[in-house]
Design an enzyme around this catalytic site. Sequence first.
Site, PDB file in Angstrom:
ATOM      1  N   ASN A  45     -10.050  -0.344  -0.467  1.00  0.00           N
ATOM      2  CA  ASN A  45      -8.589  -0.269  -0.404  1.00  0.00           C
ATOM      3  C   ASN A  45      -8.020  -0.835  -1.708  1.00  0.00           C
ATOM      4  OD1 ASN A  45      -5.843  -0.624   0.086  1.00  0.00           O
ATOM      5  ND2 ASN A  45      -6.108  -1.374   2.166  1.00  0.00           N
TER       6      ASN A  45
ATOM      7  N   CYS B 260       0.803  -1.222   0.000  1.00  0.00           N
ATOM      8  CA  CYS B 260       0.000   0.000   0.000  1.00  0.00           C
ATOM      9  C   CYS B 260       0.834   1.270   0.000  1.00  0.00           C
ATOM     10  CB  CYS B 260      -0.948  -0.002   1.200  1.00  0.00           C
ATOM     11  SG  CYS B 260      -2.076  -1.411   1.238  1.00  0.00           S
TER      12      CYS B 260
ATOM     13  N   HIS C   5      -3.547   7.151   1.968  1.00  0.00           N
ATOM     14  CA  HIS C   5      -3.892   5.821   1.484  1.00  0.00           C
ATOM     15  C   HIS C   5      -5.276   5.478   2.011  1.00  0.00           C
ATOM     16  CE1 HIS C   5      -4.094   1.618   0.775  1.00  0.00           C
ATOM     17  NE2 HIS C   5      -3.853   1.278   2.035  1.00  0.00           N
TER      18      HIS C   5
END
Length: 323
Positions: free
Chosen positions: A280, A113, A250
């Site tokens: 996500n 990520c 993020h």
Amino acid sequence: MTVRSRIIGCGSYLPSNVLTNEELAKRVDTSDEWIVTRTGIRQRHIAADGEMTSDLAVAAATQAMEHAGVTAADIDMIIVATATPDNTFPATATKVQNRLGVVGFAFDIQAVCSGFVYALTTADMYIRNGQVKTVLIIGAETFSRILDWQDRRTCVLFGDGAGAVVVQAVEGQGTIEDQGILASRLHSDGGKYNLLYVDGGPSSTQTVGHLQMEGKEVFRHAVTNLAGVIREVLADTGLEPADIDWLVPHQANRRILDSTARKFGISEDKVVITVDRHANTSAASIPLALTEAVHDGRIKRGDIVILEAMGGGFTWGASLIRW
């Protein structure tokens, strides 16, 4: 004069297939209320059969190049941040390079990520060292391919997508008034490996494997680590939390976004939030959110923008930019 790395264009791509919480609840023991309460996610995009990470990356890159007003001949380097490459090798970036007709060089970065922040920082180093002038950076993921769709702890959290930026060398005065990347910090801690990982790989199981996560522990470390790295880039520039115009985090979990913003007194209307619609998307989440806020006019030239992320590894980092 000081060489700075300035983002001159953004682009994004989301697969057309949208999977809502209600539809997901038909597959696994969950509900829209359960997912929204714990994560803020209402839907996610899922790549179609045969639609690969490189396909998403090319679509986002094409839009970013158009937005920047550059052609393949202008690109010196391509970096693709991804944890879900088309193949073990070669790098997905080389496939993207070929399809775009870029002559320079290309490689992948794998920091899960945090991948986009790692890629952006790497490109900044190449530019400031004078090795390249224009770089195409792409975060692209097909996380749906590594999920156990019977595990409600993980399958509700992730989606597929790609975002891209074009970064170009510009001259500055070496002050915080310069446009471009003003500071970046990266960190990792392999001791937390078993809190967020995929239980497969070429040299271990010879399979792709599925994502495994200890959600509560990841949440706890994320809030602490992200707050710490934001403090670092602010200290590097002498700026204060009140100077931040936009936080582009993020998009992992709405509660992490809210907790991080509260630590710095950043109001919700200064945080770019897409997790409710995108879920996500790992390395793609920051460039997806950034592209949305740039294209809709929220982020304007001269704004102070912080990008921050944490992912498996653990890896984490932040970049402070004057847009």
